[in-house]
Design a protein around this motif. Structure first.
Motif, PDB file in Angstrom:
ATOM      1  N   VAL A  24       0.838  -1.197   0.000  1.00  0.00           N
ATOM      2  CA  VAL A  24       0.000   0.000   0.000  1.00  0.00           C
ATOM      3  C   VAL A  24       0.874   1.248   0.000  1.00  0.00           C
ATOM      4  N   PRO A  25       0.350   2.380  -0.504  1.00  0.00           N
ATOM      5  CA  PRO A  25       1.095   3.642  -0.424  1.00  0.00           C
ATOM      6  C   PRO A  25       1.419   3.987   1.032  1.00  0.00           C
ATOM      7  N   GLY A  26       2.554   4.602   1.230  1.00  0.00           N
ATOM      8  CA  GLY A  26       2.954   5.009   2.576  1.00  0.00           C
ATOM      9  C   GLY A  26       3.749   3.969   3.337  1.00  0.00           C
ATOM     10  N   ALA A  27       3.780   2.737   2.834  1.00  0.00           N
ATOM     11  CA  ALA A  27       4.566   1.692   3.512  1.00  0.00           C
ATOM     12  C   ALA A  27       6.052   2.001   3.394  1.00  0.00           C
ATOM     13  N   LYS A  28       6.803   1.562   4.369  1.00  0.00           N
ATOM     14  CA  LYS A  28       8.263   1.679   4.330  1.00  0.00           C
ATOM     15  C   LYS A  28       8.875   0.300   4.560  1.00  0.00           C
ATOM     16  N   ILE A  29      10.108   0.151   4.088  1.00  0.00           N
ATOM     17  CA  ILE A  29      10.817  -1.117   4.245  1.00  0.00           C
ATOM     18  C   ILE A  29      12.170  -0.822   4.862  1.00  0.00           C
ATOM     19  N   PHE A  30      12.463  -1.474   5.968  1.00  0.00           N
ATOM     20  CA  PHE A  30      13.791  -1.323   6.568  1.00  0.00           C
ATOM     21  C   PHE A  30      14.151  -2.580   7.349  1.00  0.00           C
ATOM     22  N   TYR A  31      15.452  -2.768   7.534  1.00  0.00           N
ATOM     23  CA  TYR A  31      15.966  -4.020   8.106  1.00  0.00           C
ATOM     24  C   TYR A  31      17.199  -3.665   8.941  1.00  0.00           C
ATOM     25  N   MET A  75      17.599 -10.635  -1.401  1.00  0.00           N
ATOM     26  CA  MET A  75      17.477  -9.208  -1.641  1.00  0.00           C
ATOM     27  C   MET A  75      18.372  -8.772  -2.801  1.00  0.00           C
ATOM     28  N   ILE A  76      19.593  -9.291  -2.843  1.00  0.00           N
ATOM     29  CA  ILE A  76      20.511  -8.962  -3.935  1.00  0.00           C
ATOM     30  C   ILE A  76      19.958  -9.415  -5.271  1.00  0.00           C
ATOM     31  N   ALA A  77      19.323 -10.588  -5.304  1.00  0.00           N
ATOM     32  CA  ALA A  77      18.740 -11.087  -6.555  1.00  0.00           C
ATOM     33  C   ALA A  77      17.656 -10.152  -7.079  1.00  0.00           C
ATOM     34  N   LEU A  78      16.990  -9.447  -6.187  1.00  0.00           N
ATOM     35  CA  LEU A  78      15.917  -8.542  -6.593  1.00  0.00           C
ATOM     36  C   LEU A  78      16.415  -7.139  -6.920  1.00  0.00           C
ATOM     37  N   ILE A  79      17.358  -6.614  -6.119  1.00  0.00           N
ATOM     38  CA  ILE A  79      17.696  -5.190  -6.244  1.00  0.00           C
ATOM     39  C   ILE A  79      19.183  -4.915  -6.418  1.00  0.00           C
ATOM     40  N   GLY A  80      20.009  -5.956  -6.400  1.00  0.00           N
ATOM     41  CA  GLY A  80      21.438  -5.759  -6.584  1.00  0.00           C
ATOM     42  C   GLY A  80      22.165  -5.512  -5.273  1.00  0.00           C
ATOM     43  N   ILE A 134      13.358   2.586   3.239  1.00  0.00           N
ATOM     44  CA  ILE A 134      13.026   2.762   1.835  1.00  0.00           C
ATOM     45  C   ILE A 134      11.523   2.976   1.701  1.00  0.00           C
ATOM     46  N   THR A 135      11.126   4.032   1.004  1.00  0.00           N
ATOM     47  CA  THR A 135       9.698   4.246   0.769  1.00  0.00           C
ATOM     48  C   THR A 135       9.195   3.202  -0.220  1.00  0.00           C
ATOM     49  N   VAL A 136       7.894   3.001  -0.230  1.00  0.00           N
ATOM     50  CA  VAL A 136       7.332   2.010  -1.141  1.00  0.00           C
ATOM     51  C   VAL A 136       7.560   2.407  -2.597  1.00  0.00           C
ATOM     52  N   GLU A 137       7.608   3.718  -2.864  1.00  0.00           N
ATOM     53  CA  GLU A 137       7.885   4.167  -4.222  1.00  0.00           C
ATOM     54  C   GLU A 137       9.318   3.825  -4.635  1.00  0.00           C
ATOM     55  N   GLU A 138      10.273   4.041  -3.717  1.00  0.00           N
ATOM     56  CA  GLU A 138      11.655   3.639  -4.006  1.00  0.00           C
ATOM     57  C   GLU A 138      11.743   2.127  -4.185  1.00  0.00           C
ATOM     58  N   ALA A 139      11.057   1.394  -3.302  1.00  0.00           N
ATOM     59  CA  ALA A 139      11.090  -0.075  -3.377  1.00  0.00           C
ATOM     60  C   ALA A 139      10.526  -0.563  -4.703  1.00  0.00           C
TER      61      ALA A 139
END
Length: 202
Positions: free
Chosen positions: A112-119, A136-141, A155-160
């Motif tokens: 959904v919009p507004g979600a963030k991803i962090f680890y 994660m590397i396989a998906l985004i390098g 990371i914002t959902v738009e960046e993700a």
């Protein structure tokens, strides 16, 4: 606190601890592992959460007591990754910490919009689950994986989405309908064809 709804060949697994941001306790993790390890005949599986956060990762008190380094996290992501079913992470909000593992093990991630991803494992003094960096590397390098794992970035959902970590951004009211629609062709196809395509895409 883990709700399993079985609709024939579709399983919907919901993290149901919204008052605690769906942070995961040991019993919750054990139940998720049990579900993932018993879902071999399932054709499609949707993983989602209640409330406005998908999961904050490990429950803070239990993390300090050892849950943060439990092998249950790796058992869960490994069991999900091995499933021949179509696995969709329907992220109803922010995805944090060890909960990244189960989302990374899915085939498709919508959010959904507004979600963030962090680890923030490094900041907390832990290593990530063994298989998470490779997925994660396989998906985004490697550089963007290090941005999250070593740079500690939220990371914002738009960046993700731009990175390829999220496959589609969906309004909250459409999240589950979209997840179900993504499962429809797999559920309608001959089982051996769907399983064969899953193997070819692995």
């Amino acid at each position: 606190m883990i709700d399993l709804k079985q609709e024939g060949d579709l399983w919907i697994v919901t993290l149901a601890r919204p008052d605690k941001a769906n942070s995961l306790t040991r019993p919750m993790l054990e139940r998720l592992v049990e579900i993932a390890e018993s879902a071999g005949a399932t054709r499609a599986l949707i993983l989602t959460g209640q409330g406005k956060v998908f999961s904050a990762g490990a429950d803070l008190e239990e993390a300090k007591a050892g849950l943060a380094v439990s092998d249950l996290w790796e058992r869960l992501s490994g069991a999900l990754a091995r499933l021949p079913a179509l696995k969709i992470a329907a992220l109803n909000g922010t995805l944090a910490g060890g909960a990244n593992g189960m989302a990374l093990a899915c085939d498709i991630r919508i959010a959904v919009p507004g979600a963030k991803i962090f680890y923030p494992v490094m900041k907390l003094g832990y290593l990530p689950q063994p298989s998470d960096p490779a997925r994660m590397i396989a998906l985004i390098g490697p550089a963007r994986a290090k941005l999250i794992l070593m740079g500690g970035q939220k990371i914002t959902v738009e960046e993700a989405y731009d990175y390829g970590l999220i496959d589609r951004i969906v309004p909250p009211e459409d999240l589950m309908a979209t997840a179900r629609a993504l499962c429809a062709d797999t559920l309608a196809a001959p089982a051996e064809v769907a399983a064969g395509i899953a193997r070819m895409c692995s």
